[in-house]
Motif scaffolding. Structure first.
Motif, PDB file in Angstrom:
ATOM      1  N   LEU A   1      25.432 -34.669  11.139  1.00  0.00           N
ATOM      2  CA  LEU A   1      25.156 -33.292  11.563  1.00  0.00           C
ATOM      3  C   LEU A   1      25.176 -32.321  10.383  1.00  0.00           C
ATOM      4  O   LEU A   1      24.378 -31.387  10.328  1.00  0.00           O
TER       5      LEU A   1
ATOM      6  N   GLU B   1      18.032 -27.602   9.534  1.00  0.00           N
ATOM      7  CA  GLU B   1      17.273 -27.717  10.770  1.00  0.00           C
ATOM      8  C   GLU B   1      17.948 -26.928  11.897  1.00  0.00           C
ATOM      9  O   GLU B   1      17.305 -26.274  12.711  1.00  0.00           O
ATOM     10  N   ILE B   2      19.269 -27.002  11.940  1.00  0.00           N
ATOM     11  CA  ILE B   2      20.034 -26.301  12.973  1.00  0.00           C
ATOM     12  C   ILE B   2      19.902 -24.787  12.784  1.00  0.00           C
ATOM     13  O   ILE B   2      19.690 -24.048  13.736  1.00  0.00           O
TER      14      ILE B   2
ATOM     15  N   CYS C   1      26.863 -28.059  16.422  1.00  0.00           N
ATOM     16  CA  CYS C   1      26.126 -28.974  17.297  1.00  0.00           C
ATOM     17  C   CYS C   1      26.983 -30.180  17.663  1.00  0.00           C
ATOM     18  O   CYS C   1      27.997 -30.451  17.029  1.00  0.00           O
TER      19      CYS C   1
ATOM     20  N   PHE D   1      22.835 -27.719  20.665  1.00  0.00           N
ATOM     21  CA  PHE D   1      23.395 -26.531  20.015  1.00  0.00           C
ATOM     22  C   PHE D   1      24.464 -25.910  20.906  1.00  0.00           C
ATOM     23  O   PHE D   1      24.269 -25.772  22.110  1.00  0.00           O
TER      24      PHE D   1
ATOM     25  N   ASN E   1      15.401 -19.406  18.251  1.00  0.00           N
ATOM     26  CA  ASN E   1      15.795 -19.302  19.662  1.00  0.00           C
ATOM     27  C   ASN E   1      16.733 -18.156  20.010  1.00  0.00           C
ATOM     28  O   ASN E   1      16.987 -17.921  21.184  1.00  0.00           O
ATOM     29  N   TYR E   2      17.249 -17.453  19.018  1.00  0.00           N
ATOM     30  CA  TYR E   2      18.204 -16.392  19.363  1.00  0.00           C
ATOM     31  C   TYR E   2      17.778 -15.048  18.774  1.00  0.00           C
ATOM     32  O   TYR E   2      17.038 -14.988  17.839  1.00  0.00           O
TER      33      TYR E   2
ATOM     34  N   MET F   1      22.066 -32.032   8.793  1.00  0.00           N
ATOM     35  CA  MET F   1      21.029 -31.341   9.577  1.00  0.00           C
ATOM     36  C   MET F   1      21.169 -29.824   9.549  1.00  0.00           C
ATOM     37  O   MET F   1      20.465 -29.115  10.275  1.00  0.00           O
TER      38      MET F   1
ATOM     39  N   PHE G   1      16.597 -23.708  14.061  1.00  0.00           N
ATOM     40  CA  PHE G   1      16.609 -23.688  15.530  1.00  0.00           C
ATOM     41  C   PHE G   1      17.227 -22.382  16.016  1.00  0.00           C
ATOM     42  O   PHE G   1      16.724 -21.733  16.934  1.00  0.00           O
TER      43      PHE G   1
ATOM     44  N   HIS H   1      18.913 -25.904  24.742  1.00  0.00           N
ATOM     45  CA  HIS H   1      19.836 -26.054  23.618  1.00  0.00           C
ATOM     46  C   HIS H   1      19.621 -27.322  22.799  1.00  0.00           C
ATOM     47  O   HIS H   1      20.406 -27.615  21.905  1.00  0.00           O
ATOM     48  N   VAL H   2      18.580 -28.078  23.140  1.00  0.00           N
ATOM     49  CA  VAL H   2      18.338 -29.311  22.385  1.00  0.00           C
ATOM     50  C   VAL H   2      17.658 -28.973  21.058  1.00  0.00           C
ATOM     51  O   VAL H   2      16.536 -28.480  21.027  1.00  0.00           O
ATOM     52  N   VAL H   3      18.363 -29.242  19.972  1.00  0.00           N
ATOM     53  CA  VAL H   3      17.789 -29.015  18.639  1.00  0.00           C
ATOM     54  C   VAL H   3      16.809 -30.137  18.340  1.00  0.00           C
ATOM     55  O   VAL H   3      15.742 -29.931  17.770  1.00  0.00           O
TER      56      VAL H   3
END
Ligand code: SF4
Lengths: 453, 192
Positions: free
Chosen positions: B177, B183-184, A156, A25, B191-192, B180, B187, A12-14
């Motif tokens: 945040l 970027e989030i 996050c 995350f 990942n999903y 970001m 991610f 879960h580390v962005v």
């Protein structure tokens, strides 16, 4: 070789911003009326939306009355808080299970029950007992309102990685010993700060044989020894609980199982206990680490302070067994699930409470309440002279009208016995649901073993 | 961040968040006005009548910006209302031998510096300030030091570098945040 905790965290580390600080995350955030309004206000003043409304779920629980929920809330401030939550959820597109909704209930009871809590997730909520969800092999922890706002705004958190600790309990549990007694015992040995800075993994026979509900009770109380959270490995018990609520693909299940701690993985700290040493427990001080076995003396509580003895009106040489009880509270996110009510009913059935005791049974959710009614537990409670109420946090934190009067002794299945927690001057003895039920029947603190065959 | 101030010593262990901000004060929907309810049950005898034997009410300590509390400060719930109470009261730093994790984070997020010292150092500070209500402490975040000159007390403390940066430069983690978000989102897609 990695632990379950490390595997979930790493996934879960962005981004890592320094050696020790990660942007993590969050898969799921739960929110409630007390710790969210200021976070929503923050979003409004910044003019930003909720980043992932579909990863957010809300309920009203802390402040709600447990009688006549269909009527308007009498307390103006409570009513306002609940209304704010409704407004904020509408405005920001967040799913809400408010008062009267069939899914409403204590946030940590409904998340798992609705299948929202799933293995391998990161879960947060502005409530310290978010650790409950760790029972599913998740990283779940409580956060402050500024962090609620961070997650609403970005899904996050900026976090320092906690250390890991293994708590192992081996052997078979004695008669009358429930998961609540196991956790009260562990905390009585480690103290309220024994877990500070750590994330705990519960290992050993006792936990692998425990039901999901029992694991939730144990993980729930992790915070009471200072740990950020606690988790249990993912096994068939976990999978069966989840798949009986939501459809999950076989690939996903295999992925979950692969998350379990590798053989030989190292923890930063390890402690081991023997189940044979655990008996039905009750706390006698004003911190959750003051548990003793019911047959013991106040002085057996190694962490009890003089201040606590004074507040409780107890002497070191006093016994707790047969101490007169004024109230019994059965409920909360620790022990307000259907299994807990079944356990209570098994003792209450065909019996009556002692005349002088007030007994409140507060289910953890609407669904728990309905299930209890379907199974006829409500009749058993009513016949025993217990009050069967509507769902909410209730006397666990006494924010609504359910307050224990000053000086009164309450045997409670909740998680905190702090000064004034259940009402100004109230004296709380934490115990398991069956100990609470046995004490309600006898009117004094009672070892439940005598009611078990 | 440099603090020179009087101190409020509270020689009690495990000061939990239910004491710092009792549940009846969690009903507001704003962040202001919590200071007067900080430690309500210990601080007042009835309604808002001050309890004269509680150190928060000692007139000699008026204007103190530092609290020294017993071990395991802020245990219990995640309620940030406890930290809002501390900040709103005008406290800039809390010193203890250990803080509960969530509360410690909440203090940082409200611009209050939590300082951990050893149990022995805490005892020295507690005893000195209990005896000397007008005594002063000096805290310097940049050099990470705590000093009490008259008793030659001098120690250093740890601060996570990112938290130090946030406090010193006024970095707002939430804005950080929000910046970001792209970027989030990337991610999440990956990942999903
Ligand atoms: S039941 Fe008690 S501990 Fe659980 S969420 Fe509600 S107030 Fe918190």
């Amino acid at each position: 070789m990695k632990t379950l905790f490390d595997k979930i965290w790493d996934k879960h580390v962005v981004k890592s911003i320094t050696d020790e600080v990660d942007i993590l995350f969050i898969d799921q955030q739960f929110i409630h009326e007390v710790t969210s309004p200021q976070a929503f206000n923050g979003l409004k003043s910044r003019g930003v939306s909720v980043f992932r409304p579909d990863r957010t779920m809300a309920t009203a629980d802390h402040n709600v009355p447990t009688i006549n929920q269909h009527l308007p809330i009498k307390d103006q401030e409570s009513a306002h808080q609940v209304k704010e939550l409704t407004k904020n959820c509408e405005e920001f597109g967040v799913e809400l299970f408010g008062i009267g909704h069939k899914n409403q209930g204590i946030v940590h009871v409904i998340g798992p029950d609705l299948g929202k809590t799933q293995p391998g997730m990161t879960i947060v909520c502005g409530d310290s007992h978010t650790s409950t969800h760790g029972a599913f092999g998740t990283i779940a922890f409580g956060i402050g309102t500024s962090q609620v706002e961070q997650v609403l705004a970005s899904q996050c958190l900026v976090l320092n990685r906690p250390k890991t600790m293994k708590v192992e309990v081996n052997g078979k549990l004695n008669k009358g010993v429930t998961p609540k007694d196991v956790t009260l015992y562990i905390i009585s040995q480690l103290g309220t700060e024994g877990g500070t800075g750590y994330f705990v993994e519960y290992c050993g026979e006792v936990f692998s044989e425990m039901s999901m509900e029992g694991r939730m009770t144990v993980c729930n109380m992790s915070i009471e020894m200072g740990a950020r959270g606690g988790l249990v490995g993912i096994d068939d018990t976990t999978i069966n609980y989840v798949t009986s609520r939501v459809a999950i693909s076989p690939e996903k299940i295999a992925e979950w199982k692969a998350l379990n701690t590798d053989k030989g993985a190292k923890y930063d700290k390890e402690v081991i206990f023997d189940a044979a040493n655990i008996y039905p427990m009750v706390t006698v001080g004003t911190a959750p680490d003051t548990g003793i076995k019911i047959s013991g003396k106040i002085a057996d509580a190694q962490f009890i302070t003089d201040k606590a003895k004074k507040y409780m009106g107890f002497n070191g040489t006093d016994a707790i067994n047969e101490q007169k009880v004024d109230y019994v509270f059965i409920g909360s996110c620790t022990n307000g699930r259907i299994e807990d009510l079944r356990a209570v009913a098994s003792i209450a059935k065909g019996r009556k409470k002692a005349d002088h005791v007030n007994v409140w049974v507060v289910p953890g959710s609407m669904k728990v309440r309905e299930d209890a009614i379907k199974e006829g537990l409500d009749k058993i409670f009513i016949d025993a002279g217990f009050e069967f109420r509507e769902p909410g946090c209730s006397a666990c934190l006494a924010m609504n009208e359910d307050k224990i009067p000053a000086g009164a002794i309450c045997v409670s299945t909740s998680n905190r016995n702090f000064e004034g927690r259940q009402g100004t001057g109230a004296r709380t003895l934490l115990a398991s649901p069956i100990t609470a039920a046995a004490s309600a029947i006898e009117g004094v603190v009672t070892d439940p073993t005598k009611f078990l065959n | 961040m440099k603090i020179q101030s009087k101190v409020i010593p509270i020689d009690i262990e495990n000061i939990d968040t239910d004491q710092l901000m009792p549940a009846q004060f969690l009903k507001l929907t704003t962040k202001e006005g919590y200071g007067k309810n900080l430690l309500y049950n210990w601080r007042y005898v009835e309604g808002y009548t001050p309890n004269p034997s509680f150190e928060l009410n000692n007139p000699a300590r008026e204007g103190a910006k530092v609290i020294i509390g017993g071990n395991n400060f802020g245990c219990g719930s995640s309620r940030e209302h406890a930290a809002w109470g501390i900040a709103d009261y005008g406290i800039q730093s809390v010193i203890s031998s250990q803080f509960a994790d969530i509360h410690k984070g909440n203090l940082y997020n409200n611009g209050v510096l939590p300082i951990e010292v050893s149990a022995e150092e805490l005892r020295v500070l507690m005893d000195y300030f209990l005896e000397n209500p007008s005594g002063e402490i000096t805290i310097d975040l940049e050099s990470q030091t705590v000093k009490v000159e008259v008793i030659d007390f001098n120690t250093t403390f740890d601060v996570p570098p990112f938290k130090k940066k946030c406090l010193m430069e006024g970095v707002d983690e939430i804005q950080y945040l929000i910046n970001m978000r792209d970027e989030i989102a990337a991610f999440e897609v990956a990942n999903y």
